[in-house]
Scaffold this active site. Structure first.
Site, short mmCIF file in Angstrom:
data_model
loop_
_atom_site.label_atom_id
_atom_site.label_comp_id
_atom_site.label_asym_id
_atom_site.label_seq_id
_atom_site.Cartn_x
_atom_site.Cartn_y
_atom_site.Cartn_z
N GLY A 216 -18.41 0.89 11.95
CA GLY A 216 -17.72 0.53 12.71
C GLY A 216 -15.88 -0.03 12.40
N ILE A 217 -15.71 -0.93 12.46
CA ILE A 217 -14.51 -1.49 11.88
C ILE A 217 -14.39 -1.63 10.25
CG2 ILE A 217 -13.93 -3.67 13.13
CD1 ILE A 217 -11.00 -2.69 13.28
N GLY A 218 -13.86 -2.35 9.55
CA GLY A 218 -13.70 -3.16 8.23
C GLY A 218 -13.92 -2.03 7.10
N ALA A 219 -14.31 -3.06 6.34
CA ALA A 219 -13.55 -2.26 4.43
C ALA A 219 -14.74 -1.48 3.89
CB ALA A 219 -13.56 -3.93 3.63
N ILE A 220 -16.08 -1.69 4.51
CA ILE A 220 -16.57 -1.46 4.10
C ILE A 220 -16.94 0.56 5.22
CG2 ILE A 220 -19.99 -0.42 4.01
CD1 ILE A 220 -19.42 -3.22 2.92
N GLU A 239 -19.40 3.88 18.92
CA GLU A 239 -18.96 2.59 19.98
C GLU A 239 -17.86 2.63 19.60
OE1 GLU A 239 -21.84 -0.49 19.61
OE2 GLU A 239 -20.80 -1.38 18.35
N GLY A 337 -24.53 -2.51 19.05
CA GLY A 337 -24.69 -1.49 19.27
C GLY A 337 -25.64 -1.28 17.97
#
Length: 442
Positions: A216-220, A239, A337
């Protein structure tokens, strides 16, 4: 498509509102960066005269005027996921929630649980053959547009054209057009700190050449991708994706060359990120968007070998259950998802799933590895679905491990200040540890 056929459909948002709204209408809004802000602003401005309606969307990245106190009693909003605006509105009783996996959202429409009367979304201008790209969001928008009695499109020349005709609607299927010309809502990349970098490095150590990723989105997620520059022929089937994927595509790391499904293509349901990313995906033949009931279908995911699904959680308990949706009983997000991909990877040859999360929250005051999920918390990922849990302290494998082995490894990757509490619980509640007496569990 003759220019006059287009011009006949053009009107102001206020004029279109008067034509299409009726008491009890079910409206569907485009997702995330394709949200229809012009229509929504007109709705808010006309709040004293509009009939009562319903609005459904997953994410709304624009100014969410429909979820305000001023619209209470005029609009009932339904969400399937939550960003900050929806979270605050839900806490005030202004939003209701549709629990279901992301791949099931189109079935809310097709099965009649929420039958769309009006679909409103942003699209790119029509091409020479009259096709308007759904731009950055195909997911459920395509299905909603196909089923709605009335389709309203905000045509924005700044919306990227992504993925060709599978991510497009013909002008003949659009009833009304609102012309807008505004920057598409961008989301800046999250800052990767020392903690995220450690987690990203651990997750990346599990990923080999030729793997296909969902993240997904984000720092990790960005930290994971930043540790994969020496891999070969990675693929993306997800997704959603953001700038980290673009960076590895530019470096030739992500090629999709070994994917059995859509080889050579980055496949997603929607895209969120910076303007640089939006410019990169515009008319990029390597990127394709599909409806979410296709991208997130566990059977389709299972067709791809070496599939690695990377997700997160608010907390994970010693039984291996993950909660990604609530803080205790307080709803914070949605399942998205996550479960779609966890279950798809189970049937992928060589595939596996990862839940990656910091070991603590609230400035280190709260452990995110917990004895049991917080009372009232929602179970997103059941214990049998989770393969790996990763924190900044290491990797804990769940698949193929007993209850005692799982608990031991989860305690090992917990923050040191909470290990004693977790060990005390394990000794009381997990039978095997009762025989260990004074031996250390982890």
């Amino acid at each position: 498509m003759h220019p006059t056929d287009y011009s006949k459909k053009v009107a102001s948002a206020q004029e279109i509102l008067k034509k299409v709204l009726f008491e009890g209408a079910n409206v569907v809004y485009g997702n995330a960066a394709t949200c229809p802000d012009a229509f929504n602003q007109a709705l808010f401005d006309s709040r004293d005269s509009i009939p009562r309606i319903n609005i459904f969307h997953v994410l709304y990245y624009g100014k969410a005027l429909h979820m305000t106190q001023e619209m209470n009693g005029k609009v009932r909003t339904f969400c399937n996921f939550m960003e900050k605006q929806a979270r605050e509105a839900y806490a005030q009783g202004l939003v209701d929630f549709f629990p279901c996996h992301f791949h099931e959202v189109p079935s809310l429409f097709t099965l009649g649980y929420y039958s769309p009367d009006i679909t409103v979304m942003q699209v790119a201008p029509p091409d020479e053959e009259g096709y308007c790209s759904f731009g950055l969001s195909c997911d459920y928008t395509k299905t909603a547009a196909e089923l709605a009695k009335v389709v309203v499109a905000e045509v924005n020349p700044q919306m990227p054209r992504v993925g060709g005709r599978k991510n497009a609607i013909h002008l003949s299927q659009i009833d009304h057009i609102i012309e807008v010309d505004r920057p598409v809502i961008a989301v800046p990349p999250a800052k990767i700190g020392e903690l995220e970098a450690k987690i990203g490095a651990f997750v990346a150590s599990l990923i080999g050449d030729g793997a296909t990723l969902q993240l997904g989105i984000g720092a990790i997620p960005d930290a994971v991708l930043s540790n994969l520059e020496d891999r070969k022929d990675l693929g993306i089937h997800t997704e959603m994706f953001s700038d980290g994927v673009m960076n590895l595509m530019k470096k030739g790391v992500i090629t999709g060359g070994r994917k059995e499904l859509h080889p050579g293509k980055v496949v997603s349901a929607f895209i969120t990120g910076t303007k640089e990313l939006y410019d990169f995906v515009d008319d990029n033949e390597e990127v394709e968007l599909y409806p979410v009931d296709y991208t997130n279908d566990p059977f389709n995911i299972a067709k791809i070998s070496n599939f690695v699904a990377i997700n997160s959680a608010i907390e994970v308990d010693l039984f291996g259950q993950g909660n990604a949706e609530s803080i205790g009983p307080r709803l914070f997000s949605g399942s998205g998802g996550q479960v779609d991909f966890l279950r798809g990877t189970k049937k992928s040859k060589g595939g596996f799933s990862v839940l990656a999360l910091p070991s603590t929250a609230a400035g280190g005051k709260v452990s995110r590895i917990v004895p049991r999920l917080t009372p009232g918390a929602l179970v997103t990922s059941v214990r049998n679905d989770v393969d790996y849990v990763v924190t900044e302290y290491g990797i804990a494998r769940m698949r193929g491990k007993t209850m005692a082995e799982r608990a031991r490894d989860l305690i090992r990757i917990a923050h040191p200040q909470f290990k004693e509490e977790l060990e005390d619980f394990a000794r009381r509640e997990i039978g095997y540890f009762k025989t260990l007496y004074h031996k250390k569990i982890y």
